[in-house]
Write a protein that holds these residues in place. Structure first.
Motif, PDB file in Angstrom:
ATOM      1  N   MET A   1     -24.602 -14.791 -11.777  1.00 54.70           N
ATOM      2  CA  MET A   1     -24.876 -16.147 -11.277  1.00 54.70           C
ATOM      3  C   MET A   1     -23.694 -16.990 -11.725  1.00 54.70           C
ATOM      4  SD  MET A   1     -28.067 -18.674 -12.157  1.00 54.70           S
ATOM      5  CE  MET A   1     -29.328 -17.483 -11.719  1.00 54.70           C
ATOM      6  N   ILE A   2     -22.652 -17.063 -10.837  1.00 55.33           N
ATOM      7  CA  ILE A   2     -21.343 -17.491 -11.313  1.00 55.33           C
ATOM      8  C   ILE A   2     -21.347 -18.929 -11.823  1.00 55.33           C
ATOM      9  CG2 ILE A   2     -18.966 -17.866 -10.564  1.00 55.33           C
ATOM     10  CD1 ILE A   2     -19.217 -15.333  -8.936  1.00 55.33           C
ATOM     11  N   PRO A   3     -21.741 -19.984 -11.120  1.00 51.61           N
ATOM     12  CA  PRO A   3     -21.963 -20.195  -9.697  1.00 51.61           C
ATOM     13  C   PRO A   3     -20.770 -20.755  -8.937  1.00 51.61           C
ATOM     14  CG  PRO A   3     -22.811 -22.020 -10.944  1.00 51.61           C
ATOM     15  CD  PRO A   3     -22.112 -21.134 -11.926  1.00 51.61           C
ATOM     16  N   TYR A   4     -19.688 -21.247  -9.651  1.00 53.47           N
ATOM     17  CA  TYR A   4     -18.636 -21.970  -8.925  1.00 53.47           C
ATOM     18  C   TYR A   4     -17.262 -21.291  -8.938  1.00 53.47           C
ATOM     19  CZ  TYR A   4     -22.025 -25.800  -9.219  1.00 53.47           C
ATOM     20  OH  TYR A   4     -23.165 -26.560  -9.132  1.00 53.47           O
ATOM     21  N   ARG A   5     -17.110 -20.219  -9.760  1.00 49.96           N
ATOM     22  CA  ARG A   5     -15.759 -19.630  -9.925  1.00 49.96           C
ATOM     23  C   ARG A   5     -15.656 -18.315  -9.147  1.00 49.96           C
ATOM     24  NH1 ARG A   5     -15.012 -19.856 -16.477  1.00 49.96           N
ATOM     25  NH2 ARG A   5     -12.786 -19.481 -16.001  1.00 49.96           N
ATOM     26  N   PHE A   6     -16.169 -18.269  -7.917  1.00 52.43           N
ATOM     27  CA  PHE A   6     -16.303 -17.024  -7.180  1.00 52.43           C
ATOM     28  C   PHE A   6     -14.970 -16.291  -6.987  1.00 52.43           C
ATOM     29  CE2 PHE A   6     -17.482 -13.786  -4.496  1.00 52.43           C
ATOM     30  CZ  PHE A   6     -17.211 -13.953  -3.152  1.00 52.43           C
ATOM     31  N   GLU A   7     -13.962 -16.995  -6.457  1.00 54.50           N
ATOM     32  CA  GLU A   7     -12.719 -16.271  -6.117  1.00 54.50           C
ATOM     33  C   GLU A   7     -12.017 -15.768  -7.373  1.00 54.50           C
ATOM     34  OE1 GLU A   7     -11.897 -18.684  -1.983  1.00 54.50           O
ATOM     35  OE2 GLU A   7     -10.466 -17.225  -2.734  1.00 54.50           O
ATOM     36  N   GLU A   8     -12.107 -16.569  -8.446  1.00 53.31           N
ATOM     37  CA  GLU A   8     -11.517 -16.147  -9.728  1.00 53.31           C
ATOM     38  C   GLU A   8     -12.245 -14.894 -10.227  1.00 53.31           C
ATOM     39  OE1 GLU A   8     -11.948 -19.330 -12.511  1.00 53.31           O
ATOM     40  OE2 GLU A   8     -10.881 -18.246 -14.111  1.00 53.31           O
ATOM     41  N   PHE A   9     -13.582 -14.946 -10.102  1.00 53.64           N
ATOM     42  CA  PHE A   9     -14.412 -13.800 -10.504  1.00 53.64           C
ATOM     43  C   PHE A   9     -13.991 -12.554  -9.722  1.00 53.64           C
ATOM     44  CE2 PHE A   9     -18.180 -11.475 -11.669  1.00 53.64           C
ATOM     45  CZ  PHE A   9     -18.555 -10.786 -10.524  1.00 53.64           C
ATOM     46  N   LEU A  10     -13.832 -12.719  -8.418  1.00 48.76           N
ATOM     47  CA  LEU A  10     -13.505 -11.593  -7.539  1.00 48.76           C
ATOM     48  C   LEU A  10     -12.178 -10.950  -7.944  1.00 48.76           C
ATOM     49  CD1 LEU A  10     -14.960 -10.348  -5.150  1.00 48.76           C
ATOM     50  CD2 LEU A  10     -13.747 -11.929  -3.637  1.00 48.76           C
ATOM     51  N   GLU A  11     -11.176 -11.815  -8.136  1.00 47.18           N
ATOM     52  CA  GLU A  11      -9.849 -11.292  -8.517  1.00 47.18           C
ATOM     53  C   GLU A  11      -9.949 -10.495  -9.819  1.00 47.18           C
ATOM     54  OE1 GLU A  11      -8.808 -12.456  -5.191  1.00 47.18           O
ATOM     55  OE2 GLU A  11      -7.421 -11.309  -6.467  1.00 47.18           O
ATOM     56  N   HIS A  12     -10.610 -11.095 -10.806  1.00 52.12           N
ATOM     57  CA  HIS A  12     -10.709 -10.422 -12.114  1.00 52.12           C
ATOM     58  C   HIS A  12     -11.445  -9.092 -11.995  1.00 52.12           C
ATOM     59  CE1 HIS A  12      -8.892 -13.522 -14.467  1.00 52.12           C
ATOM     60  NE2 HIS A  12      -9.887 -14.389 -14.404  1.00 52.12           N
TER      61      HIS A  12
END
Ligand SMILES: OC[C@@H]1[C@@H](O)[C@H](O)[C@@H](O)c2nc(CNc3ccccc3)cn21
Length: 605
Positions: A319-330
């Motif tokens: 439940m990120i909720p706002y750092r999706f693209e950063e999460f994806l890259e990592h």
């Protein structure tokens, strides 16, 4: 030909395996992300394929109307279905005492009141009604039930716990079959279940594990106990939820003996998935992984490391909720470097896809507008009224053994109703209602305690109401009795943590001023036991714990005027003083003001 994963007649595990085999690493990583509705863009849902969307408490579309919710969820679903593989999203929301975010929904008593009612069948029916109201807005998943076992009422989420007694919490896990439907007898243990895509929603047992046992009740704090105590007190309800096919489990922000649950492989993987055999998926709490490095490093720092720690520990959806693209890259990078094995990603996505396939969302991705009228319908409000009535606990009934004070007389000349909580729907509903922390006032349609009393007394009875009775009014005489309604203002989570449990707004003073002149019933509207000093308790004629009853105030009048008897029993210890805390049934020298299980009926005093 149709790919197996799109074939509704294929076995779920065949569909899972087929779809998993078609996904890129980036698509797999995106399925593990839950993002907030305000950032659920075409890029996030179509291009990147985020797996799930939620609304944080209080975050709502447009005018909060049911149709507005359904349009929003359907719009997001259309974006998701336009992604390369067309994997639909699951939309999750906190429908924790009815569909509480939605204006006009039926708001049921919070869990502590349902614990007082001790009626597993009632909980199943509440789950059923809640599932229908959630589905009416096109939402497939609720972050409920909270199966916390609250051991210290200073905890801001005490009202979200059914009881301090694990056996009581276990017995009320029946809400899961109300929400999801009843699995068949041969349903495999630990496997997620959903009975009907039209009328049922996925449930989420939370917060795993030990959220209600933290030191001094500090929210997101540290639960210090042996493994056996953790298992016997805090983990037990999860067995019952899993036996009913609960589809998801939410990890707790709290720690066990200093180890954060969000990065605890032992509890999330070895115990929950290994020993207990959970086959659904585990979701983090809000920004739960951002806290993994606290207090060594500030919340949100070292995000890559936090992701690695949590996912490797067994977290399936974040439940990120706002750092999706950063999460994806990592996450993609962590797998490419081998810091997270691909097998862990495949296990997480397999669990997520399994839940999506059993939920029927591939075959029925959109809302069903025929359900819209069911929100706040008469039948559900009658059910909530029954729940309110059954949750009332009568703690004092008359000043001496011979004369019970209740039921109140209906046909007297004049009565006084006073107190901050006598005429406030928002106060009755508590936290997690329309707003995250709740609010005061007419936040949603409902019946206040004052309105319920006015509706119940005879036509010739004059009901005098003052939020804070003046001396002039009190001394004006001729009141047959007074009803003083006091309690807590709404709160949620850490906002509700207290070290002082006295009645807010000088409630004790008002009680004393009224009770020394007029025969007085006190009603406490609160998420937990509050301090009742001895001299106050002696002065009043009767005392009722109403907990956080929600919108159906008539359920309170049903007891006060004797339409039905009191059946509620204390689900938590009512302490004498906060100096005693924590104080739980079974302790040596257990000496509360009122013990767990205490509750009078109208004929007792
Ligand atoms: O609302 C999602 C989860 C909920 O299911 C958990 O029980 C609870 O611990 C939880 N807390 C938050 C934080 N909520 C929040 C609300 C408004 C603004 C910022 C955060 C979200 N959630």
């Amino acid at each position: 030909a149709m790919p197996p994963y799109k074939d509704a007649s294929a076995p779920v595990e065949v569909r899972v395996r087929d779809l998993l085999g078609r996904m890129t690493l980036r698509e797999k990583a995106a399925q593990m992300a839950q993002i907030e509705r305000t950032v659920a863009s075409a890029r996030a849902l179509t291009e990147l394929g985020a797996g799930s969307v939620l609304n944080g408490g209080g975050s709502a579309p447009g005018d909060r109307s049911p149709a507005c919710w359904a349009d929003m969820v359907d719009g997001m679903q259309r974006l998701a279905l336009s992604s390369r593989l067309g994997v639909p999203i699951l939309y999750g929301t906190d429908a924790v005492h009815g569909h509480n975010n939605v204006f006009g929904a039926t708001v049921f008593p919070h869990n502590v009141g349902l614990g007082a009612a001790r009626d597993p069948e009632l909980l199943r029916r509440i789950g059923e009604a809640t599932a229908l109201e959630v589905r009416a807005t096109g939402i497939q998943w609720t972050f409920a039930p909270c199966v916390a076992v609250c051991r210290d009422p200073r905890w801001g989420r005490c009202y979200e716990s059914y009881s301090e007694d694990p056996e009581m919490v276990r017995s009320l896990a029946t809400i899961v079959t109300g929400l999801q439907g009843e699995p068949p007898a041969d349903h495999p243990h630990g496997y997620p279940f959903l009975g009907s895509v039209r009328e049922k929603v996925l449930a989420c047992a939370k917060h795993f594990v030990g959220d209600g046992g933290t030191d001094r009740g500090i929210n997101e704090g540290n639960t210090i106990c042996s493994y056996d105590e953790l298992e016997d007190i805090h983990m037990a309800p999860y067995l019952d939820c899993m036996a009913q096919g609960v589809a998801t489990v939410m990890a707790s922000h709290s720690k066990w003996n200093g180890e954060r649950l969000h990065s605890c492989r032992c509890l999330l993987t070895d115990v929950l998935k290994g020993k207990l055999g959970f086959k659904g998926f585990v979701i983090s709490d809000w920004k739960g992984i951002d806290k993994i490095c606290e207090p060594r490093a500030p919340q949100g720092s070292e995000y890559r490391y936090c992701i690695a720690q949590s996912v490797n520990a067994g977290m399936d959806m974040i439940m990120i909720p706002y750092r999706f693209e950063e999460f994806l890259e990592h996450l993609v990078s962590l797998v490419e470097t081998g810091e997270i094995p691909l097998s862990r990603i495949d296990d997480a996505v397999e669990r997520i896809l399994r839940v999506k396939f059993i939920s029927g969302v591939f075959e029925h991705p959109f809302s069903d507008p025929s359900l819209l009228d069911i929100i706040g319908c008469k039948e559900h409000r009658l059910l909530a009224r029954e729940a309110v009535r059954k949750s009332m606990v009568l703690l004092k009934n008359g000043k001496n053994q011979k004369e019970p004070f209740l039921p109140l007389a209906k046909n007297v000349k004049r009565i006084l109703v006073t107190g901050t909580h006598a005429d406030d729907i928002g106060f009755q509903c508590g936290g997690w209602t329309v707003g995250w922390n709740g609010n005061s006032g007419k936040i949603t349609p409902g019946t206040s305690i004052l309105e319920a009393i006015k509706e119940s007394v005879g036509v010739q009875t004059e009901v005098v109401y003052e939020a804070c009775a003046t001396e002039a009014t009190i001394e004006s005489g001729e009141f047959s009795y007074a009803v003083v309604v006091v309690g807590e203002v709404p709160y949620s989570e850490t906002v509700g943590d207290r070290t002082d449990l006295s009645i807010p707004f000088n409630g004790s003073d008002l009680i004393t001023r009224v009770a020394c002149t007029i025969p007085t019933l006190v009603i406490v509207v609160s998420g937990r036991p509050l301090d009742i000093e001895t001299q106050v308790l002696e002065k009043i004629d009767a005392l009722v714990a109403a907990w956080l009853p929600g919108t159906e105030g008539m359920g309170i009048a049903d007891c006060l005027f004797g339409h039905q008897d009191f059946v509620g029993k204390l689900p938590v210890t009512w302490h004498r003083s906060v100096d005693q805390l924590p104080i739980n049934s079974g302790d040596a020298n257990y000496d509360p003001l009122f013990p767990v299980g205490y509750g009078l009926n109208m004929f007792q005093s």
